[in-house]
Enzyme design. Structure first.
Site, PDB file in Angstrom:
ATOM      1  N   TYR A 137      48.987  34.588  59.161  1.00 12.12           N
ATOM      2  CA  TYR A 137      49.052  35.691  60.121  1.00 12.12           C
ATOM      3  C   TYR A 137      49.782  36.879  59.501  1.00 12.12           C
ATOM      4  O   TYR A 137      50.812  37.332  59.997  1.00 12.12           O
ATOM      5  CB  TYR A 137      49.741  35.207  61.386  1.00 12.12           C
ATOM      6  CG  TYR A 137      49.550  36.082  62.602  1.00 12.12           C
ATOM      7  CD1 TYR A 137      48.484  36.979  62.708  1.00 12.12           C
ATOM      8  CD2 TYR A 137      50.414  35.981  63.688  1.00 12.12           C
ATOM      9  CE1 TYR A 137      48.313  37.762  63.838  1.00 12.12           C
ATOM     10  CE2 TYR A 137      50.253  36.752  64.835  1.00 12.12           C
ATOM     11  CZ  TYR A 137      49.198  37.640  64.897  1.00 12.12           C
ATOM     12  OH  TYR A 137      49.027  38.420  66.024  1.00 12.12           O
ATOM     13  N   SER A 138      49.243  37.388  58.400  1.00  7.05           N
ATOM     14  CA  SER A 138      49.780  38.560  57.716  1.00  7.05           C
ATOM     15  C   SER A 138      48.663  39.144  56.866  1.00  7.05           C
ATOM     16  O   SER A 138      47.586  38.551  56.739  1.00  7.05           O
ATOM     17  CB  SER A 138      51.009  38.203  56.854  1.00  7.05           C
ATOM     18  OG  SER A 138      50.704  37.164  55.940  1.00  7.05           O
ATOM     19  N   LEU A 172      62.475  29.073  49.644  1.00  3.42           N
ATOM     20  CA  LEU A 172      62.733  29.294  51.065  1.00  3.42           C
ATOM     21  C   LEU A 172      61.765  30.336  51.595  1.00  3.42           C
ATOM     22  O   LEU A 172      61.600  31.405  51.001  1.00  3.42           O
ATOM     23  CB  LEU A 172      64.174  29.790  51.275  1.00  3.42           C
ATOM     24  CG  LEU A 172      64.513  30.331  52.670  1.00  3.42           C
ATOM     25  CD1 LEU A 172      64.462  29.214  53.713  1.00  3.42           C
ATOM     26  CD2 LEU A 172      65.887  31.000  52.673  1.00  3.42           C
ATOM     27  N   GLY A 175      60.712  32.829  58.111  1.00  3.76           N
ATOM     28  CA  GLY A 175      59.624  33.200  59.015  1.00  3.76           C
ATOM     29  C   GLY A 175      58.318  32.624  58.489  1.00  3.76           C
ATOM     30  O   GLY A 175      57.369  33.363  58.212  1.00  3.76           O
ATOM     31  N   THR A 197      61.459  29.064  61.294  1.00  4.74           N
ATOM     32  CA  THR A 197      60.620  29.750  62.271  1.00  4.74           C
ATOM     33  C   THR A 197      61.304  29.724  63.624  1.00  4.74           C
ATOM     34  O   THR A 197      62.170  28.867  63.873  1.00  4.74           O
ATOM     35  CB  THR A 197      59.234  29.088  62.380  1.00  4.74           C
ATOM     36  OG1 THR A 197      58.454  29.764  63.370  1.00  4.74           O
ATOM     37  CG2 THR A 197      59.331  27.621  62.767  1.00  4.74           C
ATOM     38  N   SER A 199      59.273  29.595  66.316  1.00  3.21           N
ATOM     39  CA  SER A 199      58.163  29.120  67.136  1.00  3.21           C
ATOM     40  C   SER A 199      58.058  27.598  67.072  1.00  3.21           C
ATOM     41  O   SER A 199      57.871  27.016  66.008  1.00  3.21           O
ATOM     42  CB  SER A 199      56.839  29.736  66.653  1.00  3.21           C
ATOM     43  OG  SER A 199      55.736  29.072  67.227  1.00  3.21           O
ATOM     44  N   CYS A 353      45.992  48.525  65.884  1.00  5.21           N
ATOM     45  CA  CYS A 353      46.686  48.326  64.606  1.00  5.21           C
ATOM     46  C   CYS A 353      45.774  48.654  63.428  1.00  5.21           C
ATOM     47  O   CYS A 353      46.208  49.275  62.450  1.00  5.21           O
ATOM     48  CB  CYS A 353      47.199  46.895  64.509  1.00  5.21           C
ATOM     49  SG  CYS A 353      48.543  46.516  65.660  1.00  5.21           S
TER      50      CYS A 353
END
Length: 381
Positions: A137-138, A172, A175, A197, A199, A353
């Site tokens: 998702y990026s 690491l 997010g 995260t 989520s 966007c």
């Protein structure tokens, strides 16, 4: 095309009197009730007054209600931004979001999990239908890619090569989302990975999908991190950090990086500090704030050394349009669960966007930052 979109676009335009908005839109070659893909089809005339009064919020909310439609929202918004029509509506309203973001820590530890619950926990099935096969998702990297999957894998490999990953290193991911980077790095570069995260849905997904790999994911705020890593990546998360916490993010990164360590910061950016679009903050990313380059530089000052800055913002336009295509194609599976209002909100979000990146109002940056290195980091694009 989803039935909700068809019904809205095929609804008859209302008979109406000329409004001064007609003349403003004409500057961007947009006609109300015109017949081109970027022309607005007006279903409730009072919506024009609401848009004038409430600007970005009014435009988004009247669309969500079905007061107007545009066949190609991305082209409509692009023309508005490219012609800078917002200059006609400058008012005192703009100062309060800016003051709020300066005075309040909207991304405090107490608020840290709000965006996860509001946005990222919508359901893994929904995101799997919209994103690539790794649920990335990026922004993808479209330099040589032809498909969304190719663009996202190219982005993941680009990050791994920039980080100079080697077998046995510990990475690491601040997010980590649904684990696309740590999954790829563990599989392809044989590194041990830790993700954090906010989520619960994402954490559960990563634990199940990558159960056979050396990957650990924590449900925690990044400010709690305090263990050493060879490399750190943060992809699409810094937009949730906020100006009050930029310095803290860099301090955590320095604290957790080993000597000669490298941080790759992949983030959306804009030209100058400014508050988040109010519609986007209310409906999509609560407490989000897109950073300016000056803010990132100041946050890293005397903590980390900037080795490279890579901008491929136009690639986000392509990525968002690919997500939109997937969303439209798969929407019938989710229509009963989420409803018409959500459909219009999500469609507006993706295309708004895309237009913002197309007109270069927003950028996509990969910052390479190092700790205590005596040599420079090789530039890879």
């Amino acid at each position: 095309m989803a039935s909700e979109q068809q019904d809205a676009i095929e609804a008859p335009a209302i008979g109406r009197s000329r409004h001064f908005v007609d003349d403003i839109l004409a500057e961007a070659d947009i006609r109300i009730n015109g017949d081109r893909p970027w022309d607005i089809q007006l279903h409730r005339e009072e919506a024009l007054d609401e848009i004038v009064a409430r600007q970005s919020m009014g435009l988004g909310e009247t669309y969500m209600r079905g007061d107007w439609d545009v066949q190609a929202i991305d082209q409509f918004i692009y023309r508005i931004l490219d012609s800078d029509l917002g200059r006609h509506f400058k008012s005192w309203r703009h100062i309060f979001p800016y003051i709020r973001s300066c005075l309040l820590n909207l991304q405090s530890r107490r608020r840290a999990f709000e965006v996860g619950e509001h946005h990222y926990d919508l359901g893994n099935e929904f995101y799997a239908a919209m994103l690539d096969s790794r649920l990335t998702y990026s922004c993808g990297y479209w330099k040589e890619a032809q498909t969304l999957d190719e663009a996202q894998e190219a982005k993941l490999d680009l990050i791994c090569r920039k980080l100079q990953l080697e077998p046995g290193m510990k990475l690491l991911d601040i997010g980590c989302g649904w684990g696309s980077l740590i999954g790829y790095a563990a599989q392809k570069y044989q590194v041990e990975c830790v993700g954090v995260t906010v989520s619960r849905e994402q954490r559960a997904y990563v634990a199940e999908r990558y159960a056979n790999l050396p990957i650990t994911v924590h449900l925690q705020d990044y400010r709690e991190l305090n263990e050493p890593f060879d490399r750190i990546a943060s992809v699409g998360m810094f937009e949730h950090v906020g100006r009050k916490n930029h310095r803290a993010f860099m301090e955590v990164s320095k604290r957790c990086l080993k000597k000669d360590g490298i941080l790759l910061l992949h983030t959306i950016g804009k030209s100058k500090p400014a508050p988040t679009d109010p519609w986007v903050e209310k409906y999509i990313f609560p407490n989000g704030e897109i950073p300016a380059a000056s803010q990132i530089t100041l946050a890293a000052q005397e903590l980390l050394t900037c080795e490279d800055l890579h901008n491929f913002g136009p690639d986000y336009d392509k990525t968002l349009m690919a997500w939109h295509d997937n969303f439209e194609r798969n929407w019938p599976r989710f229509a009963d669960r989420y409803g018409r209002r959500f459909y219009r909100m999500w469609r507006y979000y993706l295309l708004l966007c895309a237009a913002s990146f197309r007109v270069r109002r927003m950028q996509l940056w990969q910052w390479m930052l190092s700790k205590n290195r005596t040599d420079s980091v090789e530039r890879i694009c």
